[in-house]
Design an enzyme around this catalytic site. Sequence first.
Site, short mmCIF file in Angstrom:
data_model
loop_
_atom_site.label_atom_id
_atom_site.label_comp_id
_atom_site.label_asym_id
_atom_site.label_seq_id
_atom_site.Cartn_x
_atom_site.Cartn_y
_atom_site.Cartn_z
CB SER A 159 -0.92 0.15 1.88
OG SER A 159 -1.49 -0.86 1.51
CG HIS B 228 -2.05 -0.33 -4.10
ND1 HIS B 228 -2.11 0.79 -4.07
CD2 HIS B 228 -2.18 -0.85 -2.85
CE1 HIS B 228 -2.63 0.91 -3.14
NE2 HIS B 228 -3.00 -0.04 -2.36
CD GLU C 16 -2.53 3.62 -6.58
OE1 GLU C 16 -2.49 4.90 -7.18
OE2 GLU C 16 -2.61 3.28 -5.52
CG ASN D 6 -3.51 3.73 0.36
OD1 ASN D 6 -4.32 3.89 0.84
ND2 ASN D 6 -2.59 2.89 0.22
N1 NAD Z 1 -6.41 -3.91 3.61
C1 NAD Z 1 -6.94 -3.26 2.66
O1 NAD Z 1 -7.27 -3.37 2.11
C2 NAD Z 1 -5.37 -3.35 1.42
C3 NAD Z 1 -5.84 -2.17 0.12
C4 NAD Z 1 -4.55 -2.87 -0.92
C5 NAD Z 1 -2.69 -2.78 -0.35
N2 NAD Z 1 -2.81 -3.58 1.24
C6 NAD Z 1 -1.56 -4.24 1.27
O2 NAD Z 1 -1.83 -5.83 1.13
C7 NAD Z 1 -1.13 -6.34 1.75
C8 NAD Z 1 -1.68 -7.82 2.19
O3 NAD Z 1 -2.55 -6.46 3.77
P1 NAD Z 1 -4.27 -8.21 4.23
O4 NAD Z 1 -4.78 -6.81 4.43
O5 NAD Z 1 -4.45 -8.97 2.82
O6 NAD Z 1 -3.08 -8.67 5.00
P2 NAD Z 1 -3.68 -9.46 5.63
O7 NAD Z 1 -2.82 -9.64 7.78
O8 NAD Z 1 -5.20 -9.58 5.96
O9 NAD Z 1 -2.94 -10.86 5.00
C9 NAD Z 1 -1.21 -11.60 5.36
C10 NAD Z 1 -1.32 -12.71 5.27
O10 NAD Z 1 0.26 -12.69 5.12
C11 NAD Z 1 -0.19 -14.02 5.83
N3 NAD Z 1 1.96 -14.04 5.93
C12 NAD Z 1 2.56 -13.04 6.53
N4 NAD Z 1 3.86 -13.42 6.83
C13 NAD Z 1 3.71 -14.31 5.44
C14 NAD Z 1 4.95 -14.56 4.88
N5 NAD Z 1 6.23 -14.52 5.31
N6 NAD Z 1 5.04 -15.89 3.47
C15 NAD Z 1 3.69 -16.00 3.46
N7 NAD Z 1 2.46 -15.39 3.80
C16 NAD Z 1 3.09 -14.49 5.23
C17 NAD Z 1 -0.34 -13.73 7.11
O11 NAD Z 1 -0.32 -15.19 7.87
C18 NAD Z 1 -1.72 -13.45 7.05
O12 NAD Z 1 -2.34 -14.60 6.16
C19 NAD Z 1 -0.63 -5.49 2.51
O13 NAD Z 1 1.06 -5.21 2.00
C20 NAD Z 1 -1.43 -4.29 2.39
O14 NAD Z 1 -0.53 -2.82 2.76
C21 NAD Z 1 -4.09 -3.93 1.74
#
Ligand code: NAD
Length: 320
Positions: free
Chosen positions: A150, A178, A190, A228
């Site tokens: 993000s 993204h 994005e 963002n």
């Molecule tokens: N939540 C949002 O609205 C949103 C929107 C756009 C982008 N993002 C970005 O997407 C990414 C993920 O966000 P999310 O909300 O899905 O997070 P989340 O916490 O829901 O999921 C992350 C997952 O990664 C896993 N994980 C952790 N360490 C790991 C590793 N070493 N190897 C493999 N898996 C691993 C965790 O077990 C978890 O299931 C982040 O970079 C976030 O900034 C989030």
Amino acid sequence: MAPLAATRHALRVPSQLRLRLFSTSSLRAAQEVKRLGVVGAGQMGLGIALVAALRAQVPVTLVDSSQKSLDKGVAFAEKLLAKDVSKSRITQEQADAARALLTPATSLDGLADADFVIEAVPEIPALKFDIFSKLAQICPQHAILATNTSSISITRIAASTTQDPTDTTNSSRVVSTHFMNPVPIQKGVEIISGLQTSQETLDAAVAFCKRMGKIPSVSADSPGFLANRILMPYINEAVICLDTGVGDRDSIDAIMKNGTNVPMGPLQLADFIGLDTCLAIMKVLHEETGDSKYRPGILLRNMVDAGWLGKKSGKGFYDY
Ligand SMILES: NC(=O)c1ccc[n+]([C@@H]2O[C@H](COP(=O)([O-])OP(=O)(O)OC[C@H]3O[C@@H](n4cnc5c(N)ncnc54)[C@H](O)[C@@H]3O)[C@@H](O)[C@H]2O)c1
């Protein structure tokens, strides 16, 4: 992967022109993605994997280091597919076919045959750098390595793939895709290139996202990118308004919902995104620009410290 063609000016190329620059080889590269890898089966990774299986009809290896998250993610995918069938958005055959394309795995070694990888682990720089340094070793040389970050600099993530910054063999194939949340619903994505990203990589990322049925916007590698940079200060300001008593939760959400025609107000949206993610992005904006206007609200920090992360933890500005 083609070597980096001199210093990248692509960031400043208007999107209309970029479409004209779209090479047939990039389109072919996107078409030729025969296996997608997704790292992280949380809310974003799961959504990306599901849409890729359903819309691009590509086999997906879904990797998560936590078996529990993987099980939860796959169960959620099945629930979403069943809902789509019950609402006649897809047929049972399409749901079965998409489910059959998803292969869960707990090790990055499962990505040795992936043509395109999208990383969606938590927004922790050191974690992403570690994963990209491993992906560069594990994935085939032609594979494109994308991040769903993000806010973390794509240039820094790309740099983590090599010990020798002058060798762009690996860093030129790093890009950001993204996706917007929730991935099955939001069309926007994005596409951000780092300083090292090759034009071919960027074009292939745009083409693959289109294959997934998304509408890409190209943005520069600048803190917060576009979405963002605009969204998070808005959410942060809403939290500060709540914290300083300018308005209560329902008034804040209601005025933005009913006044700007958005489906949910900023506090509810923060709960859906995850307050830890919101805080992490505000910290990046604050630290990397040095501009006090991006200072995270105290209540946002406190709620994350309390473990009240929003929908995913059952409690945020609302209870779930
Ligand atoms: N939540 C949002 O609205 C949103 C929107 C756009 C982008 N993002 C970005 O997407 C990414 C993920 O966000 P999310 O909300 O899905 O997070 P989340 O916490 O829901 O999921 C992350 C997952 O990664 C896993 N994980 C952790 N360490 C790991 C590793 N070493 N190897 C493999 N898996 C691993 C965790 O077990 C978890 O299931 C982040 O970079 C976030 O900034 C989030």
